[in-house]
Structure formats: structure tokens, C-alpha cells
Scaffold this motif. Structure first.
Motif, mmCIF file in Angstrom:
data_model
loop_
_atom_site.group_PDB
_atom_site.id
_atom_site.type_symbol
_atom_site.label_atom_id
_atom_site.label_comp_id
_atom_site.label_asym_id
_atom_site.label_seq_id
_atom_site.Cartn_x
_atom_site.Cartn_y
_atom_site.Cartn_z
ATOM 1 N N ALA A 21 1.140 -1.238 0.296
ATOM 2 C CA ALA A 21 0.071 -0.019 0.064
ATOM 3 C C ALA A 21 1.383 1.422 0.273
ATOM 4 O O ALA A 21 0.387 2.243 -0.561
ATOM 5 C CB ALA A 21 -0.569 -0.577 0.994
ATOM 6 N N ALA A 22 1.859 0.913 0.711
ATOM 7 C CA ALA A 22 2.574 2.676 1.523
ATOM 8 C C ALA A 22 3.081 3.089 -0.601
ATOM 9 O O ALA A 22 2.949 4.432 -0.548
ATOM 10 C CB ALA A 22 3.787 3.051 2.329
ATOM 11 N N VAL A 23 3.835 2.192 -0.738
ATOM 12 C CA VAL A 23 4.248 2.298 -2.529
ATOM 13 C C VAL A 23 3.185 2.287 -3.312
ATOM 14 O O VAL A 23 3.168 3.489 -4.184
ATOM 15 C CB VAL A 23 5.068 0.921 -2.993
ATOM 16 C CG1 VAL A 23 5.648 0.983 -4.181
ATOM 17 C CG2 VAL A 23 6.226 1.198 -1.821
ATOM 18 N N ARG A 24 2.275 1.783 -3.376
ATOM 19 C CA ARG A 24 0.865 2.186 -4.299
ATOM 20 C C ARG A 24 0.279 3.064 -4.485
ATOM 21 O O ARG A 24 0.058 3.918 -5.007
ATOM 22 C CB ARG A 24 -0.178 0.736 -3.880
ATOM 23 C CG ARG A 24 -1.291 0.431 -4.527
ATOM 24 C CD ARG A 24 -1.883 -1.009 -4.624
ATOM 25 N NE ARG A 24 -2.651 -1.139 -3.594
ATOM 26 C CZ ARG A 24 -2.262 -1.891 -2.132
ATOM 27 N NH1 ARG A 24 -1.758 -2.607 -2.459
ATOM 28 N NH2 ARG A 24 -3.220 -1.840 -1.157
ATOM 29 N N LYS A 25 0.140 4.406 -3.484
ATOM 30 C CA LYS A 25 -0.186 5.044 -3.019
ATOM 31 C C LYS A 25 1.211 6.517 -3.225
ATOM 32 O O LYS A 25 0.262 7.823 -3.909
ATOM 33 C CB LYS A 25 0.093 5.551 -1.705
ATOM 34 C CG LYS A 25 -1.686 4.306 -0.706
ATOM 35 C CD LYS A 25 -2.256 5.002 0.555
ATOM 36 C CE LYS A 25 -1.531 4.514 1.707
ATOM 37 N NZ LYS A 25 -2.533 4.658 1.905
ATOM 38 N N ALA A 26 1.711 6.150 -3.392
ATOM 39 C CA ALA A 26 3.164 7.140 -4.174
ATOM 40 C C ALA A 26 2.587 6.751 -5.282
ATOM 41 O O ALA A 26 3.410 6.566 -6.362
ATOM 42 C CB ALA A 26 3.977 6.323 -3.304
ATOM 43 N N GLU A 27 3.233 8.420 -5.768
ATOM 44 C CA GLU A 27 3.210 9.169 -7.162
ATOM 45 C C GLU A 27 4.538 8.636 -7.365
ATOM 46 O O GLU A 27 4.424 8.159 -9.091
ATOM 47 C CB GLU A 27 3.442 10.595 -7.164
ATOM 48 C CG GLU A 27 1.700 11.407 -6.569
ATOM 49 C CD GLU A 27 1.308 12.490 -6.888
ATOM 50 O OE1 GLU A 27 2.269 13.772 -6.979
ATOM 51 O OE2 GLU A 27 0.030 12.753 -6.507
ATOM 52 N N ASN A 28 5.466 8.665 -7.004
ATOM 53 C CA ASN A 28 6.956 8.498 -7.180
ATOM 54 C C ASN A 28 7.419 6.796 -7.098
ATOM 55 O O ASN A 28 8.559 6.392 -7.064
ATOM 56 C CB ASN A 28 8.026 9.067 -7.061
ATOM 57 C CG ASN A 28 8.360 9.030 -5.395
ATOM 58 O OD1 ASN A 28 7.342 8.447 -4.885
ATOM 59 N ND2 ASN A 28 8.961 9.676 -4.112
ATOM 60 N N ARG A 29 6.364 5.938 -6.885
ATOM 61 C CA ARG A 29 5.791 4.640 -6.838
ATOM 62 C C ARG A 29 7.496 3.621 -8.360
ATOM 63 O O ARG A 29 8.069 2.923 -7.380
ATOM 64 C CB ARG A 29 5.083 3.327 -7.069
ATOM 65 C CG ARG A 29 3.788 4.231 -7.963
ATOM 66 C CD ARG A 29 2.386 3.649 -7.852
ATOM 67 N NE ARG A 29 1.772 4.168 -9.040
ATOM 68 C CZ ARG A 29 0.792 4.642 -9.376
ATOM 69 N NH1 ARG A 29 0.919 5.589 -7.926
ATOM 70 N NH2 ARG A 29 0.303 5.119 -10.228
ATOM 71 N N GLU A 30 7.307 4.048 -9.506
ATOM 72 C CA GLU A 30 7.993 3.641 -10.455
ATOM 73 C C GLU A 30 9.291 3.529 -10.301
ATOM 74 O O GLU A 30 10.301 3.042 -10.575
ATOM 75 C CB GLU A 30 7.640 4.396 -11.827
ATOM 76 C CG GLU A 30 5.476 3.858 -12.057
ATOM 77 C CD GLU A 30 5.900 2.652 -12.371
ATOM 78 O OE1 GLU A 30 6.296 2.211 -11.982
ATOM 79 O OE2 GLU A 30 5.019 2.157 -11.944
#
Length: 463
Positions: A42-51
Motif C-alpha cells: 500500500a505505501a508504495v501503491r499510493k506514492a506518486e513516485n512509485r515507479e
């Protein structure tokens, strides 16, 4: 960890450092990077800079990471549950740091599920803070979660179902409760607690500041700051679905991914139920002599079934005799001498899935009683918090069946092919159908006539 909607540089590089450490540990066991399954939640899923973060992880560690959707997280939580618990209907709640997955299931199938974008860390940072907690902030958090779920009618339409809790917050809840009641087994998986006990612990923790929470027995200091936020989410869910009780699971996302991988890559693995799956693994792991174990099991269950008028036990008890029979010699993996005591220890501490704590304890005690030597460990008093009043009688009767079955395959050559049991007044006659000389087996079985009389109130004649 997240600045606005971005993962900050400190958090990302800390994550890379941690993954590198795990990669090093895996490599030390001969596991190459292409055998490591990496996932982000979830924490990565919600982050705009996940990629950007996922590219950094892969380039720095040589491990490919896959970003899971909320639905995939729920699916893995479900698999972790059905592969490890003998519960066929209920509500699964998996509270993570950034999200919470809720699954309704019946007969090993998902009926409904939802992933909500709030977990223990987000709840704490957004609503509570990490030290003293204001009651109105806590009420606001519970109300917020309740509003997120109000449209999910499947949560409140069926009441009194089992709630199965996954994740570190709920495991820690169970540990606090075990410490509080001085529970004799320190094992999180399949631990049961009442809703009233949950409410008591939740209200107490919510009333304490951070320093005081860190002094609570059983509460990990690493979770003292976020546990109230996580339990507030659980409280809101409980208020909606009104479960009968809580079962904590020691299995979660990691095990769900592992089960999914095994099932998808090894067609020989057939999943029947949690207990059979685990039992098969343990028989392989400990090198149990399968022919002998299965024949002893066959003979013990044959007596159990044919002599049901003497005990009137059902399939739930039959299951205990079956498992104890198959694992009765597991202690030989430590030493042949006193191996019945080693069997007790291994079974009780083996993390055998599909049995609750009471069933595991009884299975261990039945298996340990197969030896000619009496099982003299003070287990009944030590584990009295787990046992029911009728369990000692149950143990005595099932132990007799296992003792007799062990005697009837003493040569381990399956000379006795089957049994015919009859209750004739004050005597129970067991006729052996043999393929060869069974004088030793019959003689040894008849030596337990006094034990049989004590358990069943009847004489025994084995011919």
C-alpha cells in the motif's frame, strides 16, 4: 516515510539497504536473486513516485519487485488463511501499515472483499499522533473507518462469524492477551480471544501514553506507537460485522505468496485441507516411516470406528487419533530412547496447521502415550488453561487405541491385515485377521487389558 504523496529519499534508501541485507541472507543459503519474490504494497501503491522507487530497488538489488493491487493483497491473505486454518467461513482482516484488507469467505471461496487505504501507520500519523491519544481523535478515527465501510452491506448482514486477524498488530494483540492470562503456549497462530477481552486491551492501551504503552507485557516496543491506530481500525470493523470471537493468524501476505507459488509451480502438490497439507509436509520433513505410521493409523481408526458405542466420539475427535497415530514416532528424529517424550515436544511446538491449540496439545499427549512406559510428564496441570474438563477422559481412551495399534504392528511388517471388534457384555473381543505369525503382536496387545478396563470399564480379549 511519505512526504505528501511522495516516498522521501531517506525512506527509499533505507528500504534498499534492508532488501540488500535480505538478499545477502538468501544468497548465503544458495538462493539466487531470480528465486526471490519481491512485492510492494500500500505505501508504495499510493506514492506518486512509485515507479522511480521500484526501478531503484531492482537496479540496486537485482530483485524484481511487483506492485500488488489491493485485490491481490486480499487474495494472498485469503490463501494464507485457508492453507493454515481449519476454518471454512468467516471474515479475514489484514491490517498493514498503509491499508487494510477485509475478506468474507465461505467453503474456501472468497464471497466479498475490499481494500481500504488506511492501516496502522496511516491511522496513527493522520489521526492520533504517537504519544498520548485524545478520546475525540480516537472516536473520529473509528467513525472515519466506519464511513468507509458503510456501503459494504455484506459486512453486517451476517453476524457472529469468526474474525481472523492477520498482520503484526493483531499478532501483538494476541501476545498481550497471552501474557495477561499466563497462557502456557507462546504461539500466535490459531490463538483465540473473545471480543470482550479485545475491548479491554484496546481501551487500556488507548488510555496510556507512549512511555506507558512500552511497559505493557507482550507489546513490542517497535509497535507501541502504532498499535492503537491499528486496533482502532479493528474496533470499527468489529462494530460493523459483530463477530463471535477473534482468531489470530501467524500467517499472512508472505505465506500467501509462498502457498500460491508452490501450488502454481508444483503440480504434485494437492491441497485438500490445511491439516492434510501440513501433516504431509511434517511426515516428509522428519523422515517418518510411512508404512508403519499408516498401518498403525489404520488399526487405531478401525478400533475407534467399530467400538464407537463405547465412546460416542465424532469426527472431530477421530481426527486427533488419526494425526497422533501418524506422528507417534516423530520423536525418533531426536533419539529412539524416550522418543515418546520427544514426540510430545515436537508435535506441541511444530506449528502443525489445521489444529487449534487444544487439539494440538491433545494430539501430542495421545502420541506420547503410545509407548509401554507411562507418559508421566505433568502436562495436565501445566496446560490446564487450554484443556476442557472432559479432555483427560478423551485422552485416556484415545491413548488406549494407539497403544493397542502400536502393539499390533510391533514387527512393523503389517502382519495383521484387519480387525473385527465386538462388544459382548462386559468383554470387548478383537479378532485379528492375519497374514503370518502374529503371536508377538497379540501377546503385547493383551498386556494392555488393565489399561483398557480402566478407560472403558470392560475386559479385553485380543485373539
Amino acid at each position: 516515510m511519505i512526504d505528501g504523496k511522495l516516498l522521501n529519499d531517506i525512506a527509499m534508501h533505507k528500504a534498499v539497504k534492508t532488501v540488500k541485507l535480505y538478499r545477502k541472507l538468501c544468497n548465503s543459503y544458495g538462493i539466487p536473486c531470480n528465486r526471490i519474490i519481491g512485492v510492494a504494497t500500500a505505501a508504495v501503491r499510493k506514492a506518486e513516485n512509485r515507479e522511480q522507487f521500484l526501478r531503484l530497488l531492482t537496479s540496486s538489488t537485482d530483485i524484481n519487485f511487483r506492485l500488488l493491487s489491493g485485490e491481490e493483497e486480499a487474495s494472498y491473505a485469503f490463501k494464507a488463511t485457508i492453507y493454515s486454518l481449519n476454518i471454512h467461513e468467516g471474515i479475514i482482516v489484514d491490517i498493514g501499515g498503509g491499508s487494510t484488507e477485509i475478506i468474507s469467505f465461505r467453503n474456501n471461496s472468497i464471497i466479498n472483499s475490499i481494500s481500504i487505504p488506511i492501516g496502522s501507520v496511516v491511522a496513527t500519523e493522520t489521526f492520533l499522533g504517537k504519544d498520548s491519544i485524545a478520546p475525540d481523535c480516537l472516536a473520529h478515527l473509528e467513525d472515519y473507518v466506519g464511513k468507509m465501510l458503510k456501503e459494504q452491506s455484506w459486512l453486517w448482514q451476517e453476524k457472529s462469524r469468526t474474525l481472523i486477524g492477520l498482520g503484526g498488530i493483531i499478532r501483538n494483540l494476541g501476545k498481550i492477551h497471552r501474557k495477561r492470562i499466563e497462557y502456557p503456549i507462546n504461539y500466535a497462530h490459531n490463538y483465540e480471544m473473545s471480543i470482550d477481552d479485545f475491548n479491554t486491551i484496546y481501551e487500556e492501551l488507548a488510555s496510556l501514553d507512549l512511555k506507558s504503552r512500552r511497559k505493557v507485557k507482550g507489546l513490542s516496543s517497535k509497535r507501541a506507537d502504532i498499535i492503537v491506530g491499528g486496533l482502532a481500525i479493528l474496533k470499527a470493523i468489529i462494530s460493523i460485522c459483530s463477530p463471535s470471537h477473534i482468531v489470530t493468524s501467524g500467517f499472512g501476505l508472505r505465506e500467501g505468496i509462498l502457498f500460491d507459488y508452490i501450488a502454481g509451480t508444483n503440480p504434485r502438490v494437492k491441497f485438500k485441507d490445511a491439516l492434510s497439507f501440513s501433516l504431509r509436509n511434517f511426515m516428509e520433513l522428519y523422515g517418518i516411516r510411512k508404512n508403519h505410521a499408516k498401518h498403525v493409523c489404520f488399526l487405531a481408526l478401525s478400533m475407534f470406528d467399530q467400538l464407537k458405542p463405547l465412546h460416542n466420539y465424532g469426527d472431530d475427535v477421530r481426527k486427533l487419533l488419526e494425526v497422533a497415530s501418524l506422528l507417534h514416532d516423530i520423536g525418533i528424529s531426536i533419539s529412539y530412547y524416550e522418543h515418546h517424550r520427544h514426540s510430545f515436544y515436537i508435535i506441541l511446538n511444530s506449528r502443525l496447521t489445521g489444529l487449534n491449540h487444544r487439539e494440538t496439545l491433545l494430539t501430542a499427549a495421545i502420541a506420547a502415550s503410545h509407548s509401554d512406559d507411562n507418559f508421566k510428564e505433568d502436562w495436565q496441570r501445566r496446560y490446564e488453561k487450554i484443556l476442557l474438563p472432559e479432555d483427560i477422559e478423551l485422552w485416556e481412551k484415545l491413548s488406549v487405541f494407539l497403544k493397542l495399534a502400536e502393539c499390533l504392528d510391533r514387527s512393523e511388517m503389517a502382519v495383521i491385515k484387519s480387525l473385527e471388534c465386538q462388544v459382548l457384555g462386559d468383554t470387548v473381543k478383537i479378532q485379528t485377521i492375519r497374514d503370518g505369525d502374529a503371536e508377538l503382536e497379540i501377546s503385547l496387545a493383551n498386556e494392555h487389558s488393565n489399561t483398557f478396563r480402566k478407560a472403558f470399564g470392560k475386559s479385553l480379549s485380543v485373539t
